[in-house]
Enzyme design. Structure first.
Site, PDB file in Angstrom:
ATOM      1  N   ARG A  16      64.506 -92.030  -5.371  1.00 25.40           N
ATOM      2  CA  ARG A  16      65.333 -93.210  -5.617  1.00 25.40           C
ATOM      3  C   ARG A  16      65.796 -93.420  -7.056  1.00 25.40           C
ATOM      4  O   ARG A  16      66.876 -93.973  -7.265  1.00 25.40           O
ATOM      5  CB  ARG A  16      64.584 -94.450  -5.091  1.00 25.40           C
ATOM      6  CG  ARG A  16      64.608 -94.494  -3.577  1.00 25.40           C
ATOM      7  CD  ARG A  16      63.546 -95.381  -3.021  1.00 25.40           C
ATOM      8  NE  ARG A  16      62.218 -94.807  -3.181  1.00 25.40           N
ATOM      9  CZ  ARG A  16      61.107 -95.347  -2.695  1.00 25.40           C
ATOM     10  NH1 ARG A  16      61.173 -96.484  -2.025  1.00 25.40           N
ATOM     11  NH2 ARG A  16      59.940 -94.763  -2.867  1.00 25.40           N
TER      12      ARG A  16
ATOM     13  N   HIS B  90      51.113 -77.481   9.594  1.00 25.92           N
ATOM     14  CA  HIS B  90      49.673 -77.626   9.866  1.00 25.92           C
ATOM     15  C   HIS B  90      49.450 -77.271  11.331  1.00 25.92           C
ATOM     16  O   HIS B  90      49.736 -78.073  12.217  1.00 25.92           O
ATOM     17  CB  HIS B  90      49.260 -79.087   9.583  1.00 25.92           C
ATOM     18  CG  HIS B  90      47.779 -79.311   9.631  1.00 25.92           C
ATOM     19  ND1 HIS B  90      47.215 -80.529   9.350  1.00 25.92           N
ATOM     20  CD2 HIS B  90      46.756 -78.485   9.918  1.00 25.92           C
ATOM     21  CE1 HIS B  90      45.894 -80.441   9.463  1.00 25.92           C
ATOM     22  NE2 HIS B  90      45.593 -79.211   9.816  1.00 25.92           N
ATOM     23  N   ASP B  91      48.947 -76.038  11.601  1.00 30.46           N
ATOM     24  CA  ASP B  91      48.711 -75.604  12.983  1.00 30.46           C
ATOM     25  C   ASP B  91      47.742 -74.422  12.913  1.00 30.46           C
ATOM     26  O   ASP B  91      47.218 -74.118  11.837  1.00 30.46           O
ATOM     27  CB  ASP B  91      50.062 -75.211  13.639  1.00 30.46           C
ATOM     28  CG  ASP B  91      50.030 -75.383  15.161  1.00 30.46           C
ATOM     29  OD1 ASP B  91      49.007 -75.049  15.775  1.00 30.46           O
ATOM     30  OD2 ASP B  91      51.038 -75.839  15.727  1.00 30.46           O
ATOM     31  N   ILE B  92      47.526 -73.722  14.023  1.00 32.51           N
ATOM     32  CA  ILE B  92      46.616 -72.576  13.963  1.00 32.51           C
ATOM     33  C   ILE B  92      47.265 -71.470  13.124  1.00 32.51           C
ATOM     34  O   ILE B  92      48.501 -71.411  13.007  1.00 32.51           O
ATOM     35  CB  ILE B  92      46.241 -72.059  15.382  1.00 32.51           C
ATOM     36  CG1 ILE B  92      47.491 -71.650  16.163  1.00 32.51           C
ATOM     37  CG2 ILE B  92      45.421 -73.095  16.144  1.00 32.51           C
ATOM     38  CD1 ILE B  92      47.185 -70.891  17.442  1.00 32.51           C
TER      39      ILE B  92
ATOM     40  N   ASN C 143      47.982 -68.315  13.410  1.00 34.86           N
ATOM     41  CA  ASN C 143      49.012 -67.462  14.001  1.00 34.86           C
ATOM     42  C   ASN C 143      50.374 -68.168  14.076  1.00 34.86           C
ATOM     43  O   ASN C 143      51.415 -67.601  13.741  1.00 34.86           O
ATOM     44  CB  ASN C 143      48.541 -67.037  15.405  1.00 34.86           C
ATOM     45  CG  ASN C 143      49.519 -66.098  16.063  1.00 34.86           C
ATOM     46  OD1 ASN C 143      49.909 -65.098  15.479  1.00 34.86           O
ATOM     47  ND2 ASN C 143      49.929 -66.445  17.272  1.00 34.86           N
TER      48      ASN C 143
ATOM     49  N   THR D 293      49.189 -89.371   0.288  1.00 37.07           N
ATOM     50  CA  THR D 293      48.934 -90.580  -0.512  1.00 37.07           C
ATOM     51  C   THR D 293      48.778 -91.814   0.372  1.00 37.07           C
ATOM     52  O   THR D 293      48.368 -92.872  -0.094  1.00 37.07           O
ATOM     53  CB  THR D 293      50.062 -90.804  -1.552  1.00 37.07           C
ATOM     54  OG1 THR D 293      51.311 -90.519  -0.923  1.00 37.07           O
ATOM     55  CG2 THR D 293      49.895 -89.910  -2.752  1.00 37.07           C
TER      56      THR D 293
ATOM     57  N   GLN E 245      55.583 -96.822  -4.443  1.00 39.76           N
ATOM     58  CA  GLN E 245      54.688 -95.835  -5.061  1.00 39.76           C
ATOM     59  C   GLN E 245      53.593 -96.544  -5.854  1.00 39.76           C
ATOM     60  O   GLN E 245      53.861 -97.479  -6.602  1.00 39.76           O
ATOM     61  CB  GLN E 245      55.482 -94.908  -6.009  1.00 39.76           C
ATOM     62  CG  GLN E 245      56.535 -94.067  -5.327  1.00 39.76           C
ATOM     63  CD  GLN E 245      55.947 -92.839  -4.622  1.00 39.76           C
ATOM     64  OE1 GLN E 245      54.755 -92.785  -4.319  1.00 39.76           O
ATOM     65  NE2 GLN E 245      56.798 -91.868  -4.328  1.00 39.76           N
TER      66      GLN E 245
ATOM     67  N   ARG F 129      59.306 -92.507 -12.105  1.00 37.64           N
ATOM     68  CA  ARG F 129      60.190 -93.638 -12.386  1.00 37.64           C
ATOM     69  C   ARG F 129      60.518 -93.649 -13.873  1.00 37.64           C
ATOM     70  O   ARG F 129      59.696 -93.242 -14.689  1.00 37.64           O
ATOM     71  CB  ARG F 129      59.495 -94.981 -12.055  1.00 37.64           C
ATOM     72  CG  ARG F 129      59.206 -95.193 -10.566  1.00 37.64           C
ATOM     73  CD  ARG F 129      60.495 -95.353  -9.761  1.00 37.64           C
ATOM     74  NE  ARG F 129      60.234 -95.544  -8.339  1.00 37.64           N
ATOM     75  CZ  ARG F 129      60.057 -94.576  -7.452  1.00 37.64           C
ATOM     76  NH1 ARG F 129      60.114 -93.302  -7.832  1.00 37.64           N
ATOM     77  NH2 ARG F 129      59.840 -94.850  -6.195  1.00 37.64           N
TER      78      ARG F 129
ATOM     79  N   LYS G 153      65.203 -81.294  -2.584  1.00 37.05           N
ATOM     80  CA  LYS G 153      64.124 -81.310  -1.584  1.00 37.05           C
ATOM     81  C   LYS G 153      64.690 -81.789  -0.252  1.00 37.05           C
ATOM     82  O   LYS G 153      65.242 -82.881  -0.154  1.00 37.05           O
ATOM     83  CB  LYS G 153      62.990 -82.254  -2.011  1.00 37.05           C
ATOM     84  CG  LYS G 153      61.881 -82.349  -0.940  1.00 37.05           C
ATOM     85  CD  LYS G 153      60.664 -83.091  -1.442  1.00 37.05           C
ATOM     86  CE  LYS G 153      60.681 -84.569  -1.146  1.00 37.05           C
ATOM     87  NZ  LYS G 153      60.340 -84.902   0.257  1.00 37.05           N
TER      88      LYS G 153
ATOM     89  N   ASP H  20      60.434 -79.206   2.554  1.00 34.42           N
ATOM     90  CA  ASP H  20      59.180 -79.977   2.614  1.00 34.42           C
ATOM     91  C   ASP H  20      58.848 -80.292   4.071  1.00 34.42           C
ATOM     92  O   ASP H  20      59.138 -81.377   4.566  1.00 34.42           O
ATOM     93  CB  ASP H  20      59.420 -81.271   1.796  1.00 34.42           C
ATOM     94  CG  ASP H  20      58.238 -82.210   1.791  1.00 34.42           C
ATOM     95  OD1 ASP H  20      57.122 -81.793   2.120  1.00 34.42           O
ATOM     96  OD2 ASP H  20      58.453 -83.392   1.437  1.00 34.42           O
ATOM     97  N   LEU H  21      58.245 -79.302   4.759  1.00 34.15           N
ATOM     98  CA  LEU H  21      57.958 -79.486   6.193  1.00 34.15           C
ATOM     99  C   LEU H  21      56.472 -79.647   6.485  1.00 34.15           C
ATOM    100  O   LEU H  21      56.088 -79.922   7.619  1.00 34.15           O
ATOM    101  CB  LEU H  21      58.538 -78.314   7.011  1.00 34.15           C
ATOM    102  CG  LEU H  21      60.056 -78.131   6.948  1.00 34.15           C
ATOM    103  CD1 LEU H  21      60.494 -76.965   7.830  1.00 34.15           C
ATOM    104  CD2 LEU H  21      60.792 -79.398   7.385  1.00 34.15           C
ATOM    105  N   LYS H  22      55.627 -79.419   5.496  1.00 28.29           N
ATOM    106  CA  LYS H  22      54.172 -79.653   5.597  1.00 28.29           C
ATOM    107  C   LYS H  22      53.563 -79.088   6.880  1.00 28.29           C
ATOM    108  O   LYS H  22      53.011 -79.825   7.706  1.00 28.29           O
ATOM    109  CB  LYS H  22      53.859 -81.155   5.506  1.00 28.29           C
ATOM    110  CG  LYS H  22      54.363 -81.828   4.246  1.00 28.29           C
ATOM    111  CD  LYS H  22      53.894 -83.272   4.166  1.00 28.29           C
ATOM    112  CE  LYS H  22      54.350 -83.982   2.913  1.00 28.29           C
ATOM    113  NZ  LYS H  22      55.777 -84.317   2.899  1.00 28.29           N
TER     114      LYS H  22
END
Ligand code: C5P
Length: 226
Positions: free
Chosen positions: A206, A62-64, A66, A117, A185, A176, A31, A58-60
């Site tokens: 970790r 979130h925008d319009i 287009n 989270t 966590q 874990r 990742k 993993d860039l997440k």
């Protein structure tokens, strides 16, 4: 399809390269998050893909719709195996993301983050003016994810059973080994319990990256989970 994904939360490429010297014969699923991506750029992802590693980018997003659609085309061209967006962007945005990815003929799976989270019920109510609970919004966002045609969601292993019931895959951090520190966590699970709960992929940071014997820790995860 079950697999162990190592969260490569390193500062830079040389730390990652040093870590990867532990893997001479196996090519684990890695990742790469925004910290590393914003420093090292798409070149690092291309390099790792060329070397045979599977990549969860993993860039997440979130925008319009287009903008997300166009960004996803660029992600698809990198040949990554798994990537994500925020379900909070809405169904139209999620559909636009999926279309962008498909246009590149990519086999990349697309998943959505439901609630971070770090958000609790109080923040939801008082800062974001959302009166439903975290649990209800997580379920609702997961249903939206399904409506948009995505593959699944990022969630706690403890939520994996309801996600599986919805016919979605779950990518679950918070892993874990037994008797190990939880660090920061809150809701953790062992690899074998995550398997029992029906997680599709576990994301392990970790417990592997800080292990005395990295390869042994990775192999233990694989033995327990796959
Ligand atoms: O070191 P550890 O196993 O706790 O790392 C978990 C990884 O999963 C980190 O990269 C963290 O950012 C990510 N993650 C998480 N919880 C989420 C979403 C992502 O721990 N809800």
């Amino acid at each position: 399809m079950r697999d162990v994904i190592i969260a490569c939360d390193f500062q830079n490429k040389s730390e990652l390269r040093e870590f990867l010297t532990n893997f001479t014969t196996t090519k684990p699923f890695l990742k790469i998050g925004m910290e590393m991506f914003y420093r090292e750029g798409p070149q690092l992802v291309k390099e790792l893909k060329d070397e045979g590693f599977k990549i969860f980018l993993d860039l997440k997003l979130h925008d319009i719709p287009n903008t997300v659609n166009k960004a996803m085309k660029n992600i698809g061209r990198l040949g990554v195996d798994l990537t994500n967006i925020h379900a909070a962007g809405g169904i139209k945005m999620m559909k636009a993301a999926l279309e962008g990815l498909k246009e590149t003929n990519s086999n990349c799976k697309l998943i959505a983050v439901t609630q971070l989270t770090s958000i609790d019920n109080q923040t939801l109510r008082e800062e974001l003016l959302i009166n439903e609970s975290i649990d209800d919004t997580v379920k609702h966002y997961a249903l939206n994810t399904k409506k948009a045609g995505l593959d699944g969601v990022v969630c706690s292993p403890l939520e994996a059973p309801i996600i599986k019931e919805m016919g979605l895959i779950s990518v679950t951090p918070g892993i874990r080994f037994k008797n190990e520190s939880a660090h920061d966590q809150a809701r953790i699970s062992t690899p074998s319990y995550a398997k029992e709960l029906g997680s599709t992929y576990i994301v392990v940071g970790r417990a592997i990256t800080e292990a005395t014997n990295v390869l042994e820790a990775y192999n233990k995860c694989v033995r327990e989970f796959i």
